[in-house]
Structure formats: C-alpha cells, structure tokens
Write an enzyme that holds these catalytic residues in place. Structure first.
Site, PDB file in Angstrom:
ATOM      1  N   ASP A  34       0.814  -1.229   0.000  1.00  0.00           N
ATOM      2  CA  ASP A  34       0.000   0.000   0.000  1.00  0.00           C
ATOM      3  C   ASP A  34       0.843   1.274   0.000  1.00  0.00           C
ATOM      4  O   ASP A  34       0.319   2.376   0.093  1.00  0.00           O
ATOM      5  CB  ASP A  34      -0.955   0.006   1.205  1.00  0.00           C
ATOM      6  CG  ASP A  34      -0.195  -0.003   2.531  1.00  0.00           C
ATOM      7  OD1 ASP A  34       1.061   0.000   2.514  1.00  0.00           O
ATOM      8  OD2 ASP A  34      -0.857  -0.010   3.583  1.00  0.00           O
ATOM      9  N   GLY A  35       2.176   1.118  -0.095  1.00  0.00           N
ATOM     10  CA  GLY A  35       3.036   2.301  -0.173  1.00  0.00           C
ATOM     11  C   GLY A  35       3.649   2.698   1.155  1.00  0.00           C
ATOM     12  O   GLY A  35       4.543   3.548   1.203  1.00  0.00           O
ATOM     13  N   ARG A  93      15.389  26.688   4.067  1.00  0.00           N
ATOM     14  CA  ARG A  93      15.197  27.982   3.402  1.00  0.00           C
ATOM     15  C   ARG A  93      13.871  28.644   3.783  1.00  0.00           C
ATOM     16  O   ARG A  93      13.703  29.832   3.644  1.00  0.00           O
ATOM     17  CB  ARG A  93      15.290  27.822   1.875  1.00  0.00           C
ATOM     18  CG  ARG A  93      16.733  27.657   1.418  1.00  0.00           C
ATOM     19  CD  ARG A  93      16.863  27.641  -0.072  1.00  0.00           C
ATOM     20  NE  ARG A  93      16.672  26.311  -0.625  1.00  0.00           N
ATOM     21  CZ  ARG A  93      16.834  26.018  -1.905  1.00  0.00           C
ATOM     22  NH1 ARG A  93      17.171  26.958  -2.762  1.00  0.00           N
ATOM     23  NH2 ARG A  93      16.664  24.793  -2.332  1.00  0.00           N
ATOM     24  N   GLN A  94      12.902  27.821   4.244  1.00  0.00           N
ATOM     25  CA  GLN A  94      11.610  28.396   4.646  1.00  0.00           C
ATOM     26  C   GLN A  94      11.658  28.664   6.152  1.00  0.00           C
ATOM     27  O   GLN A  94      10.961  28.046   6.946  1.00  0.00           O
ATOM     28  CB  GLN A  94      10.470  27.428   4.267  1.00  0.00           C
ATOM     29  CG  GLN A  94       9.069  27.995   4.483  1.00  0.00           C
ATOM     30  CD  GLN A  94       8.715  29.166   3.579  1.00  0.00           C
ATOM     31  OE1 GLN A  94       9.247  29.287   2.484  1.00  0.00           O
ATOM     32  NE2 GLN A  94       7.842  30.036   4.031  1.00  0.00           N
ATOM     33  N   ASP A 170      26.125  35.860  -3.729  1.00  0.00           N
ATOM     34  CA  ASP A 170      25.206  36.767  -3.034  1.00  0.00           C
ATOM     35  C   ASP A 170      25.731  37.019  -1.617  1.00  0.00           C
ATOM     36  O   ASP A 170      26.682  36.364  -1.167  1.00  0.00           O
ATOM     37  CB  ASP A 170      23.761  36.209  -3.003  1.00  0.00           C
ATOM     38  CG  ASP A 170      23.684  34.796  -2.444  1.00  0.00           C
ATOM     39  OD1 ASP A 170      24.447  34.484  -1.516  1.00  0.00           O
ATOM     40  OD2 ASP A 170      22.863  34.009  -2.950  1.00  0.00           O
ATOM     41  N   LYS A 193      22.623  39.952  -5.138  1.00  0.00           N
ATOM     42  CA  LYS A 193      21.684  39.172  -5.953  1.00  0.00           C
ATOM     43  C   LYS A 193      20.248  39.570  -5.643  1.00  0.00           C
ATOM     44  O   LYS A 193      19.884  39.754  -4.493  1.00  0.00           O
ATOM     45  CB  LYS A 193      21.881  37.678  -5.654  1.00  0.00           C
ATOM     46  CG  LYS A 193      20.957  36.764  -6.433  1.00  0.00           C
ATOM     47  CD  LYS A 193      21.375  35.306  -6.286  1.00  0.00           C
ATOM     48  CE  LYS A 193      20.628  34.607  -5.186  1.00  0.00           C
ATOM     49  NZ  LYS A 193      20.990  33.183  -5.055  1.00  0.00           N
ATOM     50  N   ARG A 195      16.443  38.073  -6.409  1.00  0.00           N
ATOM     51  CA  ARG A 195      15.712  36.942  -6.985  1.00  0.00           C
ATOM     52  C   ARG A 195      14.457  37.469  -7.671  1.00  0.00           C
ATOM     53  O   ARG A 195      13.633  38.143  -7.060  1.00  0.00           O
ATOM     54  CB  ARG A 195      15.373  35.914  -5.899  1.00  0.00           C
ATOM     55  CG  ARG A 195      14.819  34.643  -6.479  1.00  0.00           C
ATOM     56  CD  ARG A 195      14.915  33.463  -5.535  1.00  0.00           C
ATOM     57  NE  ARG A 195      16.205  32.789  -5.511  1.00  0.00           N
ATOM     58  CZ  ARG A 195      16.669  32.011  -6.484  1.00  0.00           C
ATOM     59  NH1 ARG A 195      15.962  31.810  -7.589  1.00  0.00           N
ATOM     60  NH2 ARG A 195      17.843  31.424  -6.378  1.00  0.00           N
ATOM     61  N   THR A 224      18.722  25.429  -9.755  1.00  0.00           N
ATOM     62  CA  THR A 224      18.448  25.586 -11.196  1.00  0.00           C
ATOM     63  C   THR A 224      19.714  25.992 -11.956  1.00  0.00           C
ATOM     64  O   THR A 224      19.744  25.949 -13.175  1.00  0.00           O
ATOM     65  CB  THR A 224      17.400  26.681 -11.437  1.00  0.00           C
ATOM     66  OG1 THR A 224      17.953  27.942 -11.023  1.00  0.00           O
ATOM     67  CG2 THR A 224      16.116  26.413 -10.671  1.00  0.00           C
ATOM     68  N   THR A 227      21.728  31.170 -10.536  1.00  0.00           N
ATOM     69  CA  THR A 227      22.635  32.059  -9.785  1.00  0.00           C
ATOM     70  C   THR A 227      24.051  31.981 -10.352  1.00  0.00           C
ATOM     71  O   THR A 227      24.703  33.000 -10.585  1.00  0.00           O
ATOM     72  CB  THR A 227      22.635  31.647  -8.288  1.00  0.00           C
ATOM     73  OG1 THR A 227      21.304  31.781  -7.793  1.00  0.00           O
ATOM     74  CG2 THR A 227      23.592  32.482  -7.470  1.00  0.00           C
TER      75      THR A 227
HETATM   76  C1  R5P Z   1      20.418  30.990  -2.275  1.00  0.00           C
HETATM   77  O1  R5P Z   1      20.609  32.085  -1.775  1.00  0.00           O
HETATM   78  C2  R5P Z   1      21.450  29.909  -2.303  1.00  0.00           C
HETATM   79  O2  R5P Z   1      22.589  30.262  -1.590  1.00  0.00           O
HETATM   80  C3  R5P Z   1      21.811  29.544  -3.731  1.00  0.00           C
HETATM   81  O3  R5P Z   1      22.459  30.651  -4.327  1.00  0.00           O
HETATM   82  C4  R5P Z   1      20.580  29.183  -4.505  1.00  0.00           C
HETATM   83  O4  R5P Z   1      19.844  28.209  -3.812  1.00  0.00           O
HETATM   84  C5  R5P Z   1      20.970  28.678  -5.867  1.00  0.00           C
HETATM   85  O5  R5P Z   1      19.806  28.435  -6.567  1.00  0.00           O
HETATM   86  P1  R5P Z   1      19.796  28.397  -8.140  1.00  0.00           P
HETATM   87  O6  R5P Z   1      20.844  27.425  -8.577  1.00  0.00           O
HETATM   88  O7  R5P Z   1      18.392  27.918  -8.469  1.00  0.00           O
HETATM   89  O8  R5P Z   1      20.031  29.779  -8.640  1.00  0.00           O
END
Ligand code: R5P
Length: 296
Positions: A34-35, A93-94, A170, A193, A195, A224, A227
């Site tokens: 069932d997972g 991060r949150q 950053d 930086k 965002r 991603t 940055t």
């Molecule tokens: C954010 O401030 C972190 O230190 C990294 O710079 C960030 O998570 C990098 O994310 P991405 O590769 O999506 O730009």
C-alpha cells in the site's frame, strides 16, 4: 561508536565507517504494497551512541520520515544516544513567513526531528540565515559544519587556478567565500543578488574586479543553476580568465549542469551531501571527525 546510513545516505555512511575503521550498521527498508514504509534495524544498538546519517534532499518528505522511523526505532531498541547527521537539511530555506499564512517549515521540521529522541544534530552548510536562529528552534545541541575547506582543498589539488579571486554570488555566501579564500590564501568578495523568480536572478558586482584574474565561485546550493550562470556572465563581462565553481549541495534541477557548462567554466564540483554527477568531494572525513569526538 556505531554509524548507520539511512536509505538516502548509505554510501556516505560506509565511507564514514571506513574512515573510522568500523563497519556501518545494517537496515532493511522496503515498502508495503500500500506504499507504507517498512524499516528494520539489523544490528544490536543497545547502549550504543548511534550516529545516523541521512541527508534530506530530493523527495524530502519521504527522507525525513525515514529519518524519524530510524531515530525513534533506535531509541526504542535501547540506544543510549541518537546523533543525527543531516548533511543537507531540507526546508531550512523556509525559515521566515515571506507571505502571510505561510508554514514556517524549518521550525516544524526541527520540532519533529527532536520529538523522536534525537539528542544532537549536525548539518553541513545549512541555508538558514534569516529570522529564525537555529538556537530558537533546537533545544538540543546543534552544529552547522562547513565543507568549504574540503572543496577548496580539491580545487587546489586540481591546480588549474592561479591566485584565484573567490566570489560568493550573493551576500549570504560571504561566510563560504571567506572560508574558501582563507584555505586558498587569497582574497574574496560577494555579489549582490536579486531573486526575480524561482529560476531567475539578477546579479551585480560589488567592490572587486575580476579583470585578468582566475576566479573560484562558491555557493552552498546549486539548484536551477541560474545564480551561477548570472555570476559567470558578470565575471566574463569583467574580463575574468579561468573560472571554476564549487558548491556543497549539488541539488541540480534538470538541465542545471548543462546550463552552467555552456558558459564555458572549467569545472563544476560539489560534495556527496547530495549524490550527483559532480559529487567528487566526500564529506566523510568531516562527519567521521565529529563521530569520533562525540564518542570520546
Ligand atoms: C540561495 O541564496 C542559495 O545560496 C543559492 O544561491 C541558490 O539556492 C541557488 O539556486 P539556483 O541554482 O536555483 O540559482
């Protein structure tokens, strides 16, 4: 000394055990039809100080739950102490309510990790610098180690950069740039930086000029790759020579590595806090040192 890897970090736990000259504990983990998760500890942990290594990275909810099952079971089986090594600590991060009503995920995750009997927590280059201080959420000893000296050692061994300028992309990366620069006996600076979206950032230089310099860019996470690409573009605009990139946690969203490589950087390296194609530096010695100390 007893070390065991959760399902996310078994290879790392074996390396740590190797450093310590011991054999890592064994687990059986599978899913019921069932997972639901099934977990069984196959080693005797009674009266042991148990170090659990479980990075909480991709599929964080699943990996967090595995950690909770594992830690709670260890205590139930008579472990004297449970020490959590969570090399990548998802949800850090949150740590702020950016919009009204948002979950303070970092606080919630920290609470549940403590609730299963964790006695001490170690993490590595945790992305957590804002409103909530770790001391406000952890009632138990909490340690944030850094892999930057290990990454800088590797860059030095590659030997491709001459007296590089170390750049953090950053302001939050300043502490990592400083650590790497100290190890390489060189100077550092950070960019500014903004965002603009999940995968879109704008990066502006501050004081330094990379004209004619080799550059090492350091960051905690590459997700991603946006940055790093922006930082490389600024450095190319300034006339930088060779550029290498090092991060602690290569989260690497699909396409991120290709995007960075297309900028023409020499190398992109990361650690095995998150297994990836660029995880060429192991954090095992860093963890082993702490396991050794905590069992003294
Ligand atoms: C954010 O401030 C972190 O230190 C990294 O710079 C960030 O998570 C990098 O994310 P991405 O590769 O999506 O730009």
């Amino acid at each position: 000394m007893f070390v065991i890897g959760g399902p996310a970090s078994e290879p790392l736990a074996s390396k740590v055990a190797n450093e310590l000259g011991i054999v890592a504990g064994k687990l059986e983990v599978r899913r019921f039809p069932d997972g639901e998760r099934y977990l069984r500890v196959l080693s005797d942990v009674r009266d042991q100080n148990v170090s659990i290594i479980q990075s909480i990275h991709h599929t964080p909810d699943e990996l967090l739950f595995e950690y909770l099952l594992l830690a709670d079971t260890m205590k139930d089986l008579g472990a004297r102490k449970v020490i959590a090594f969570i090399p990548y600590f998802a949800y850090a991060r949150q740590d702020e309510r950016f919009q009204p009503g948002e979950a303070l995920s970092f606080k919630t995750v920290s609470k549940v990790i403590q609730s299963v009997g964790t006695d001490e927590i170690y993490t590595i280059d945790m992305h957590q610098h804002r409103v909530i201080k770790s001391s406000e959420v952890f009632r138990i000893p909490f340690h944030n180690l850094s892999a930057m000296p290990l990454l800088a050692n590797h860059i030095q061994k590659l030997g491709k950069l001459q007296n590089p300028l170390v750049i953090g992309p950053d302001a939050e990366a300043e502490k990592w740039a400083k650590l790497a620069a100290e190890r390489l006996h060189t100077d550092y600076d950070v960019f500014e930086k903004t965002r603009l979206g999940d995968a879109k950032v704008e990066v502006r230089p501050r004081r330094s000029n990379a004209s004619g310099r080799d550059v090492l860019i350091v960051d905690d996470i590459i997700s991603t790759g946006g940055t790093i690409v922006e930082a490389v573009n600024v450095l190319h605009g300034q006339g930088a020579k060779r550029i290498q990139v090092a991060c602690t946690h290569p989260i690497l969203a699909p396409g991120a590595l290709e995007k960075i490589k297309r900028t023409g950087v020499e190398d992109v390296i990361g650690t095995d806090t998150v297994p990836s194609p660029i995880s060429v530096v192991t954090v095992a010695p860093l963890i082993a040192e702490q396991v050794r100390k905590s069992s003294d």
